[in-house]
Design an enzyme around this catalytic site. Structure first.
Site, PDB file in Angstrom:
ATOM      1  CD  GLU A  21      66.523   7.161  41.669  1.00 19.53           C
ATOM      2  OE1 GLU A  21      66.452   6.403  41.305  1.00 19.53           O
ATOM      3  OE2 GLU A  21      65.313   7.887  41.637  1.00 19.53           O
TER       4      GLU A  21
ATOM      5  CD  GLU B 234      65.454   7.383  37.171  1.00 18.28           C
ATOM      6  OE1 GLU B 234      64.049   6.106  36.219  1.00 18.28           O
ATOM      7  OE2 GLU B 234      65.841   6.629  37.425  1.00 18.28           O
TER       8      GLU B 234
END
Ligand code: FCB
Length: 439
Positions: free
Chosen positions: A353, A169
């Site tokens: 995720e 991320e």
């Protein structure tokens, strides 16, 4: 309560996994790990709920065998984990902590012994404090420091990995942490944020090159995406949503897959970019074998007064998780379609995720999580039917863990963790998943 699908509803080679990260579960005060900027951030009043840190976390460092048994016991195919930079290189550079590297070596062998594919993330946010002292992600040299770390990990683990991604991320590493100041190092500065937005991509590119030169294969990128919606039909709200989408969703996807930053964002960040950034774009866009997207929620945007970017988020109407995040599976459908169609390169996609937090207690089922997973996996199935090359899906997370600035309250696990006794108790969602995935 059950999930509405079984393995047979997905392609035979579809990979089901779960994801964790080092600092959130291992217990960072142990095993010779170095200090990280999260330890510093948490010690600064007001940053983290109850000033909690990852010092003990789930004590995965000693209980990892039980945890891998749990992952395998759910019938999963893969385990996404991360290597802590500060555990392997306590000063970020120089001397290796052999105990740390040995730990990851055993962990990877433990996955293979249980039939779990090791899916590595090199960096899931625990920057060694000595590198933070040098400016961390603001300093261009981080690309080289990170490539050296990648090389150490690649040499030791590379022969047994199933996949590897450099940075979890990048938007969180850069924007959330240097513009919004919500994560370590808690900076709120456009120039710092802009540099971090570039250097994290550059570090990604250098790490990909380092791993590839060692013969490590199946290399990807993992970006978090947030479904940006205008709060109403006004032009201002549409422009706000578009800009949020640019900063959050288009910046890194564009850089990694096309070698270009989105013009509408660059227009504003250009004055803060490091000199010669254009020359880095080829490195940042090093070819990838897959693209991973982490998806949780949507955001509703409205314009507001004040300096660029001049928007704010507004509460929406959908039911919310314990994080206060709206449950919006349409967003996953949107991104799966878009990450395929926008780039037109056929790159395999993974949901790296997806999951939700709920205030779970042992002995009480977690039907909300089962619904959440079901709804998102239904969107995944639709995408596959629409010819999106989606190859796998990872639940965040195996265990309740350290949820960064929100401490230990926010429970994302398929498995409940009692943070006093460290006892693990699989939740109803864990059992539902195991039933769905059973051969
Ligand atoms: C993601 C992070 C992960 C966890 C989940 C809830 O942004 O990658 O570590 O915090 O959100």
């Amino acid at each position: 309560m059950s999930l509405s699908f079984t393995r047979a509803d997905f392609p035979e080679d579809f990979v089901f996994g779960t994801a964790t990260s080092a600092y959130q579960i291992e217990g960072h005060s142990r095993g010779g790990a170095g200090r990280t900027h999260w330890d510093d951030f948490a010690e600064t009043p007001g940053n983290v709920v109850r000033a909690e840190t990852g010092a003990i976390a789930c004590d995965h460092l000693t209980r990892w065998q039980e945890d891998l048994d749990l992952a395998a016991g759910a019938g999963l195919d893969a385990y996404r984990f991360s290597t802590s930079w500060a555990r392997v290189l306590p000063d970020g550079r120089g001397a290796v902590n052999a105990e740390g590297l040995d730990f990851y070596d055993r962990l990877v062998d433990g996955m293979l012994a249980r039939g779990l594919k090791p899916a590595l993330t090199l960096y899931h946010w625990e920057l060694p404090s000595p590198l933070a002292d040098l400016g961390g992600w603001r300093n261009r040299d981080i690309a080289g420091w990170f490539a050296d770390f990648a090389e150490i990990i690649g040499r030791r683990l590379g022969d047994r990995l199933w996949s590897a991604a450099p940075v979890n991320e990048p938007w969180c590493v850069a924007w959330l942490s240097h513009f919004e100041g919500q994560h370590a190092p808690g900076v709120r500065d456009i120039r710092a944020a802009t540099r971090a937005m570039h250097h994290v991509g550059l570090a990604h590119g250098h790490a990909i090159a380092a791993l590839r030169s060692l013969g490590v294969g199946n290399l990807g990128a993992v970006c978090n995406l947030e479904y940006a919606l205008p709060t109403d039909d006004s032009d201002g709200a549409h422009a706000a949503a578009r800009l949020h989408d640019g900063i959050y969703n288009r910046w890194f996807a564009g850089a990694f897959r096309r070698g270009a930053y989105p013009e509408d964002v660059l227009d504003h960040l250009a004055p803060h970019m490091p000199d010669g950034w254009q020359d880095d774009m080829a490195t940042i866009a090093a070819p990838l074998d897959w693209f991973g997207l982490n998806y949780y929620t949507c955001a509703r945007l409205a314009p507001c007064d004040g300096p660029w970017p001049g928007y704010r988020t507004v509460e929406g109407p959908l039911p919310r998780t314990q994080m206060g995040w709206e449950i919006c599976p349409e967003g996953l459908a949107h991104f799966l379609g878009r990450m395929h169609a926008d780039f037109d390169d056929g790159l395999p996609l993974y949901v790296t995720e997806n999951g939700m937090a709920w205030p779970d207690t042992p002995g009480h089922d977690d039907p909300a999580r089962i619904d959440y997973l079901d709804a998102h996996l239904a969107r995944a199935r639709n995408a596959i039917a629409d010819s999106v090359p989606l190859k796998g899906y990872f639940v965040w997370s195996l265990l309740d863990n350290y949820e960064w600035a929100l401490g230990y309250d926010k429970r994302f696990g398929l498995v409940h963790v009692d943070f006093d006794t460290l006892e693990r108790t699989p939740k109803a969602s864990y059992h539902a998943l195991a039933r769905a995935l059973a051969p």
